[in-house]
Design a protein around this motif. Sequence first.
Motif, PDB file in Angstrom:
ATOM      1  N   GLY A   1     -22.680  10.678   4.161  1.00  0.00           N
ATOM      2  CA  GLY A   1     -21.228  11.486   4.239  1.00  0.00           C
ATOM      3  C   GLY A   1     -20.092  10.528   4.017  1.00  0.00           C
ATOM      4  O   GLY A   1     -20.337   9.324   4.683  1.00  0.00           O
ATOM      5  N   ILE A   2     -19.028  11.061   3.526  1.00  0.00           N
ATOM      6  CA  ILE A   2     -17.930  10.397   3.655  1.00  0.00           C
ATOM      7  C   ILE A   2     -16.823  10.942   4.156  1.00  0.00           C
ATOM      8  O   ILE A   2     -16.698  11.909   4.002  1.00  0.00           O
ATOM      9  CB  ILE A   2     -17.386   9.543   2.056  1.00  0.00           C
ATOM     10  CG1 ILE A   2     -16.957  10.842   1.104  1.00  0.00           C
ATOM     11  CG2 ILE A   2     -18.470   8.667   1.577  1.00  0.00           C
ATOM     12  CD1 ILE A   2     -16.635  10.250   0.000  1.00  0.00           C
ATOM     13  N   VAL A   3     -15.864  10.292   4.959  1.00  0.00           N
ATOM     14  CA  VAL A   3     -14.520  10.821   5.527  1.00  0.00           C
ATOM     15  C   VAL A   3     -13.304   9.585   4.738  1.00  0.00           C
ATOM     16  O   VAL A   3     -13.646   8.966   4.616  1.00  0.00           O
ATOM     17  CB  VAL A   3     -14.584  10.715   7.055  1.00  0.00           C
ATOM     18  CG1 VAL A   3     -15.602  11.637   7.359  1.00  0.00           C
ATOM     19  CG2 VAL A   3     -14.549   9.433   7.617  1.00  0.00           C
ATOM     20  N   GLN A   4     -12.280  10.382   4.879  1.00  0.00           N
ATOM     21  CA  GLN A   4     -11.134   9.679   4.325  1.00  0.00           C
ATOM     22  C   GLN A   4     -10.455   9.032   5.077  1.00  0.00           C
ATOM     23  O   GLN A   4     -10.123   9.238   6.168  1.00  0.00           O
ATOM     24  CB  GLN A   4     -10.102  10.665   3.588  1.00  0.00           C
ATOM     25  CG  GLN A   4      -8.670  10.244   2.889  1.00  0.00           C
ATOM     26  CD  GLN A   4      -9.180   9.409   1.645  1.00  0.00           C
ATOM     27  OE1 GLN A   4     -10.167   9.904   0.808  1.00  0.00           O
ATOM     28  NE2 GLN A   4      -8.485   8.182   1.559  1.00  0.00           N
ATOM     29  N   GLY A   5     -10.425   7.816   4.719  1.00  0.00           N
ATOM     30  CA  GLY A   5      -9.817   6.653   5.582  1.00  0.00           C
ATOM     31  C   GLY A   5      -8.192   6.664   5.427  1.00  0.00           C
ATOM     32  O   GLY A   5      -7.394   7.530   4.939  1.00  0.00           O
ATOM     33  N   GLU A   6      -7.683   5.372   5.667  1.00  0.00           N
ATOM     34  CA  GLU A   6      -6.304   5.291   5.477  1.00  0.00           C
ATOM     35  C   GLU A   6      -6.032   3.806   5.089  1.00  0.00           C
ATOM     36  O   GLU A   6      -6.708   2.968   5.093  1.00  0.00           O
ATOM     37  CB  GLU A   6      -5.516   5.568   6.921  1.00  0.00           C
ATOM     38  CG  GLU A   6      -5.693   6.714   7.524  1.00  0.00           C
ATOM     39  CD  GLU A   6      -4.735   7.957   6.971  1.00  0.00           C
ATOM     40  OE1 GLU A   6      -4.054   7.334   6.103  1.00  0.00           O
ATOM     41  OE2 GLU A   6      -5.101   8.796   7.418  1.00  0.00           O
ATOM     42  N   GLU A   7      -4.832   3.874   4.054  1.00  0.00           N
ATOM     43  CA  GLU A   7      -4.628   2.456   3.503  1.00  0.00           C
ATOM     44  C   GLU A   7      -4.091   1.444   4.669  1.00  0.00           C
ATOM     45  O   GLU A   7      -4.224   0.401   4.691  1.00  0.00           O
ATOM     46  CB  GLU A   7      -3.285   2.567   2.647  1.00  0.00           C
ATOM     47  CG  GLU A   7      -3.660   3.279   1.578  1.00  0.00           C
ATOM     48  CD  GLU A   7      -4.646   2.619   0.494  1.00  0.00           C
ATOM     49  OE1 GLU A   7      -4.815   1.497   0.423  1.00  0.00           O
ATOM     50  OE2 GLU A   7      -5.579   3.245  -0.459  1.00  0.00           O
ATOM     51  N   SER A   8      -3.616   2.182   5.772  1.00  0.00           N
ATOM     52  CA  SER A   8      -3.173   1.329   7.013  1.00  0.00           C
ATOM     53  C   SER A   8      -4.430   0.920   7.593  1.00  0.00           C
ATOM     54  O   SER A   8      -3.990  -0.079   8.771  1.00  0.00           O
ATOM     55  CB  SER A   8      -2.049   2.116   7.817  1.00  0.00           C
ATOM     56  OG  SER A   8      -2.827   3.294   8.347  1.00  0.00           O
ATOM     57  N   ASN A   9      -5.432   1.224   7.507  1.00  0.00           N
ATOM     58  CA  ASN A   9      -6.673   0.853   8.326  1.00  0.00           C
ATOM     59  C   ASN A   9      -7.314  -0.413   8.026  1.00  0.00           C
ATOM     60  O   ASN A   9      -8.335  -0.708   7.610  1.00  0.00           O
ATOM     61  CB  ASN A   9      -7.763   1.921   8.428  1.00  0.00           C
ATOM     62  CG  ASN A   9      -9.118   1.861   9.239  1.00  0.00           C
ATOM     63  OD1 ASN A   9      -8.876   1.157  10.405  1.00  0.00           O
ATOM     64  ND2 ASN A   9     -10.083   2.361   8.944  1.00  0.00           N
ATOM     65  N   ILE A  10      -6.324  -1.372   8.043  1.00  0.00           N
ATOM     66  CA  ILE A  10      -6.605  -2.605   7.447  1.00  0.00           C
ATOM     67  C   ILE A  10      -7.415  -3.583   8.306  1.00  0.00           C
ATOM     68  O   ILE A  10      -7.461  -3.172   9.679  1.00  0.00           O
ATOM     69  CB  ILE A  10      -5.422  -3.531   7.013  1.00  0.00           C
ATOM     70  CG1 ILE A  10      -4.533  -3.728   8.365  1.00  0.00           C
ATOM     71  CG2 ILE A  10      -4.654  -2.833   6.011  1.00  0.00           C
ATOM     72  CD1 ILE A  10      -3.404  -4.641   7.960  1.00  0.00           C
ATOM     73  N   LYS A  11      -8.281  -4.497   7.810  1.00  0.00           N
ATOM     74  CA  LYS A  11      -9.128  -5.353   8.627  1.00  0.00           C
ATOM     75  C   LYS A  11      -8.304  -6.707   8.745  1.00  0.00           C
ATOM     76  O   LYS A  11      -7.905  -7.280   7.593  1.00  0.00           O
ATOM     77  CB  LYS A  11     -10.371  -5.504   7.906  1.00  0.00           C
ATOM     78  CG  LYS A  11     -11.447  -6.439   8.803  1.00  0.00           C
ATOM     79  CD  LYS A  11     -12.714  -6.443   8.047  1.00  0.00           C
ATOM     80  CE  LYS A  11     -13.874  -7.205   8.894  1.00  0.00           C
ATOM     81  NZ  LYS A  11     -15.184  -7.150   8.295  1.00  0.00           N
ATOM     82  N   VAL A  12      -8.079  -7.206   9.762  1.00  0.00           N
ATOM     83  CA  VAL A  12      -7.372  -8.436   9.922  1.00  0.00           C
ATOM     84  C   VAL A  12      -8.440  -9.741   9.923  1.00  0.00           C
ATOM     85  O   VAL A  12      -9.221  -9.864  10.792  1.00  0.00           O
ATOM     86  CB  VAL A  12      -6.653  -8.541  11.431  1.00  0.00           C
ATOM     87  CG1 VAL A  12      -5.955  -9.982  11.502  1.00  0.00           C
ATOM     88  CG2 VAL A  12      -5.889  -7.266  11.591  1.00  0.00           C
ATOM     89  N   THR A  13      -8.294 -10.114   8.576  1.00  0.00           N
ATOM     90  CA  THR A  13      -9.383 -11.425   8.272  1.00  0.00           C
ATOM     91  C   THR A  13      -8.687 -12.637   8.176  1.00  0.00           C
ATOM     92  O   THR A  13      -9.198 -13.758   8.646  1.00  0.00           O
ATOM     93  CB  THR A  13     -10.134 -10.815   7.107  1.00  0.00           C
ATOM     94  OG1 THR A  13     -10.682  -9.546   7.360  1.00  0.00           O
ATOM     95  CG2 THR A  13     -11.314 -11.765   6.963  1.00  0.00           C
ATOM     96  N   ARG A  14      -7.825 -12.817   7.507  1.00  0.00           N
ATOM     97  CA  ARG A  14      -7.072 -14.084   7.161  1.00  0.00           C
ATOM     98  C   ARG A  14      -5.602 -13.969   7.744  1.00  0.00           C
ATOM     99  O   ARG A  14      -5.288 -12.988   8.068  1.00  0.00           O
ATOM    100  CB  ARG A  14      -6.975 -13.906   5.554  1.00  0.00           C
ATOM    101  CG  ARG A  14      -8.383 -14.368   4.964  1.00  0.00           C
ATOM    102  CD  ARG A  14      -8.306 -14.155   3.451  1.00  0.00           C
ATOM    103  NE  ARG A  14      -9.734 -14.379   2.973  1.00  0.00           N
ATOM    104  CZ  ARG A  14     -10.733 -13.425   2.684  1.00  0.00           C
ATOM    105  NH1 ARG A  14     -10.415 -12.076   2.994  1.00  0.00           N
ATOM    106  NH2 ARG A  14     -11.727 -13.815   2.104  1.00  0.00           N
ATOM    107  N   PRO A  15      -4.928 -15.352   7.831  1.00  0.00           N
ATOM    108  CA  PRO A  15      -3.567 -15.151   8.290  1.00  0.00           C
ATOM    109  C   PRO A  15      -2.733 -14.360   7.790  1.00  0.00           C
ATOM    110  O   PRO A  15      -1.672 -13.927   8.259  1.00  0.00           O
ATOM    111  CB  PRO A  15      -3.476 -16.787   7.977  1.00  0.00           C
ATOM    112  CG  PRO A  15      -4.619 -17.472   8.024  1.00  0.00           C
ATOM    113  CD  PRO A  15      -5.598 -16.745   7.348  1.00  0.00           C
TER     114      PRO A  15
END
Length: 235
Positions: free
Chosen positions: A205-219
């Motif tokens: 199943g899927i649930v709606q995320g958020e554009e703000s739920n970003i992953k901090v990967t690069r500088p």
Amino acid sequence: MIFAQVMAGGTGKRMGNTERPKQFLNLAGKPIIIHTLEKFTLTSDFEKIIVSSHPKWVQYTKDLVAKYISDERVVVIEGGAERNDTVMAAINYIEENYGAIDEHTLVMHDAVRPFITARIIADNIAASADFKAVDTVVGATDTIVRANDGVITDIPVRDEMYQGQTPQTVNVAAFRDFYNQMSEEQRMSLSDSAKVMLLAGYEVGIVQGEESNIKVTRPFDLRVADILARESMDV
């Protein structure tokens, strides 16, 4: 029972030359992982909040938790060599301490997604009543292309395309049983827990995320996240 897992086992190579893995870098005055953990401690549904750390950073993680978090549900354990090994380490912890019960649910989240919301967590928990696996997604805004050897082979319909985030939520017993049947080659090639459950034959199943739920990967991500964190503190 419902358990959370904050996955903090990475070493953050894409962040560049930093003295600590990215989950321990500061964001508006606090380590990224602490921002993330604070969101999970606000949800009362969790029996335990399991932090999976790289073996070299377990004590450091424990010290941070002791400094910033006053929630006895939080426990720090060692992660595994690969992502799904880390999932299994949490599952082993659950079953050793709470028994191998079919109803256990595990809500897994990247430590470096510090802007997870209570709504996303609640939606994952709610959806787990209907699905053995749940993924958090946002609709793709750019056209997605599939390519091989530098040549486009397909352009899928964008309305059917999503970008995966976390949390991902699984039924503990279902994940464990299929993972134990997988070959070592399969385990090495599958870095996504939802895909493991798809291969096991379960609907995800899927649930709606958020554009703000970003992953901090690069500088660049760190700079953006610091701005977002400081703005939220000013509200």
